[in-house]
Design a protein around this motif. Structure first.
Motif, PDB file in Angstrom:
ATOM      1  N   MET A 288       1.932 -15.853  -3.728  1.00 31.54           N
ATOM      2  CA  MET A 288       2.836 -14.830  -4.251  1.00 31.54           C
ATOM      3  C   MET A 288       3.172 -13.851  -3.137  1.00 31.54           C
ATOM      4  N   ASP A 289       4.457 -13.662  -2.891  1.00 32.59           N
ATOM      5  CA  ASP A 289       4.888 -12.656  -1.924  1.00 32.59           C
ATOM      6  C   ASP A 289       4.702 -11.270  -2.524  1.00 32.59           C
ATOM      7  N   LEU A 290       4.259 -10.361  -1.695  1.00 31.74           N
ATOM      8  CA  LEU A 290       4.066  -8.991  -2.160  1.00 31.74           C
ATOM      9  C   LEU A 290       5.352  -8.209  -1.969  1.00 31.74           C
ATOM     10  N   ASP A 291       5.834  -7.620  -3.037  1.00 27.48           N
ATOM     11  CA  ASP A 291       7.013  -6.768  -2.943  1.00 27.48           C
ATOM     12  C   ASP A 291       6.635  -5.349  -3.342  1.00 27.48           C
ATOM     13  N   GLN A 292       7.580  -4.442  -3.200  1.00 23.61           N
ATOM     14  CA  GLN A 292       7.331  -3.033  -3.473  1.00 23.61           C
ATOM     15  C   GLN A 292       6.866  -2.813  -4.917  1.00 23.61           C
ATOM     16  N   LYS A 293       7.478  -3.508  -5.853  1.00 24.16           N
ATOM     17  CA  LYS A 293       7.121  -3.339  -7.260  1.00 24.16           C
ATOM     18  C   LYS A 293       5.659  -3.726  -7.498  1.00 24.16           C
ATOM     19  N   GLU A 294       5.228  -4.863  -6.943  1.00 21.19           N
ATOM     20  CA  GLU A 294       3.845  -5.311  -7.127  1.00 21.19           C
ATOM     21  C   GLU A 294       2.864  -4.361  -6.448  1.00 21.19           C
ATOM     22  N   LEU A 295       3.197  -3.909  -5.232  1.00 18.04           N
ATOM     23  CA  LEU A 295       2.303  -2.982  -4.530  1.00 18.04           C
ATOM     24  C   LEU A 295       2.163  -1.665  -5.280  1.00 18.04           C
ATOM     25  N   ARG A 296       3.253  -1.184  -5.863  1.00 17.24           N
ATOM     26  CA  ARG A 296       3.177   0.067  -6.626  1.00 17.24           C
ATOM     27  C   ARG A 296       2.437  -0.108  -7.948  1.00 17.24           C
ATOM     28  N   ARG A 297       2.386  -1.334  -8.453  1.00 16.50           N
ATOM     29  CA  ARG A 297       1.579  -1.617  -9.644  1.00 16.50           C
ATOM     30  C   ARG A 297       0.083  -1.597  -9.288  1.00 16.50           C
ATOM     31  N   LEU A 298      -0.246  -2.084  -8.103  1.00 15.63           N
ATOM     32  CA  LEU A 298      -1.639  -2.211  -7.693  1.00 15.63           C
ATOM     33  C   LEU A 298      -2.220  -0.947  -7.058  1.00 15.63           C
ATOM     34  N   PHE A 299      -1.389  -0.185  -6.336  1.00 15.87           N
ATOM     35  CA  PHE A 299      -1.892   0.894  -5.487  1.00 15.87           C
ATOM     36  C   PHE A 299      -1.145   2.202  -5.686  1.00 15.87           C
ATOM     37  N   THR A 300      -1.801   3.281  -5.260  1.00 13.37           N
ATOM     38  CA  THR A 300      -1.142   4.572  -5.068  1.00 13.37           C
ATOM     39  C   THR A 300      -1.315   4.914  -3.589  1.00 13.37           C
ATOM     40  N   TYR A 301      -0.504   5.838  -3.105  1.00 17.81           N
ATOM     41  CA  TYR A 301      -0.558   6.235  -1.692  1.00 17.81           C
ATOM     42  C   TYR A 301      -0.908   7.709  -1.605  1.00 17.81           C
ATOM     43  N   ASN A 302      -1.912   8.038  -0.799  1.00 13.53           N
ATOM     44  CA  ASN A 302      -2.329   9.422  -0.592  1.00 13.53           C
ATOM     45  C   ASN A 302      -1.656   9.938   0.682  1.00 13.53           C
ATOM     46  N   LYS A 303      -0.713  10.874   0.518  1.00 14.27           N
ATOM     47  CA  LYS A 303       0.029  11.407   1.677  1.00 14.27           C
ATOM     48  C   LYS A 303      -0.878  12.110   2.683  1.00 14.27           C
ATOM     49  N   LYS A 304      -1.905  12.810   2.180  1.00 16.32           N
ATOM     50  CA  LYS A 304      -2.792  13.556   3.077  1.00 16.32           C
ATOM     51  C   LYS A 304      -3.590  12.645   3.993  1.00 16.32           C
ATOM     52  N   THR A 305      -4.109  11.552   3.446  1.00 14.31           N
ATOM     53  CA  THR A 305      -4.981  10.669   4.226  1.00 14.31           C
ATOM     54  C   THR A 305      -4.258   9.476   4.828  1.00 14.31           C
ATOM     55  N   GLY A 306      -3.070   9.155   4.310  1.00  7.18           N
ATOM     56  CA  GLY A 306      -2.361   7.958   4.764  1.00  7.18           C
ATOM     57  C   GLY A 306      -3.032   6.683   4.280  1.00  7.18           C
ATOM     58  N   ARG A 307      -3.798   6.764   3.199  1.00  2.00           N
ATOM     59  CA  ARG A 307      -4.543   5.602   2.691  1.00  2.00           C
ATOM     60  C   ARG A 307      -4.008   5.165   1.331  1.00  2.00           C
TER      61      ARG A 307
END
Length: 157
Positions: free
Chosen positions: A1-20
Motif C-alpha cells: 500500500m502506498d502511503l498518501d497524505q490521507k492515510e498518514l493523517r489518519r495514523l499520525f499527528t505532527y508536533n510543530k514544537k518537536t518536529g516529531r
C-alpha cells in the motif's frame, strides 16, 4: 500500500514544537500518543507502517505536502538528520542533494587537502556535478575559510 497524505493523517499527528510524528491510534506495539520512529545507524529516524520501513522525514513531507515530487529526495537543510521540523526539510534532485552534502563536508575539512610536494592546502568542491579544485593556500585555516566562502556562495545560488 502506498502511503498518501490521507492515510498518514489518519495514523499520525505532527508536533510543530518537536518536529516529531505521534501515533494517532494504536498500531501493533506502537501506542496512541507515542513518538514515531527510531534511529538508524546513519542518524535518520525510521518507522514501520503497513509492514514496510519508511524514513520519518519522508513521511513528514508527505503528511504536509501530499507527495514527494517525482525524481526528488527530501533533504535536511541544517544537515541534522533527525531534525524533522517541516521548516528544515526541502525537496532536491539527487544531484542537488549530493552537491549540498559535499559542500557541507568541506567545512569540516573533507574538501580541504594537503599536497605534500607543494606543501600547500587545496580546496576541492563539487559544483554543478563537477569536482572543482582551487589554488593552493599556505595554511589549512586559510583554505577552510575560502571553502566556507565558496560554500556560502553556492548556498545562495
Amino acid at each position: 500500500m502506498d502511503l498518501d497524505q490521507k492515510e498518514l493523517r489518519r495514523l499520525f499527528t505532527y508536533n510543530k514544537k518537536t518536529g516529531r510524528l505521534l501515533n494517532r491510534i494504536d498500531r501493533g506495539q506502537a501506542r496512541k500518543g507515542g513518538l514515531v520512529g527510531g534511529p538508524t545507524s546513519q542518524g535518520y529516524l525510521k518507522c514501520k507502517v503497513h509492514q514496510r520501513w519508511h524514513p520519518v522525514h519522508r513521511l513528514i513531507w508527505i503528511f504536509h505536502f501530499g507527495q514527494i515530487p517525482d525524481g526528488y529526495e527530501i533533504d535536511h537543510i541544517n544537515f541534522i538528520r533527525d531534525d524533522n521540523h517541516i521548516e528544515n526539510l526541502q525537496a532536491l534532485t539527487p544531484t542537488e542533494n549530493r552537491e549540498r552534502s559535499y559542500v557541507n563536508r568541506s567545512h569540516q575539512g573533507a574538501g580541504v587537502t594537503f599536497h605534500k610536494r607543494t606543501r600547500k592546502w587545496f580546496v576541492r568542491l563539487m559544483i554543478g556535478g563537477v569536482r572543482r579544485g582551487y589554488k593552493g593556500y599556505s595554511t589549512k585555516t586559510e583554505a577552510i575559510r575560502v571553502a566556507a566562502q565558496i560554500r556560502a556562495l553556492l548556498m545562495v545560488n
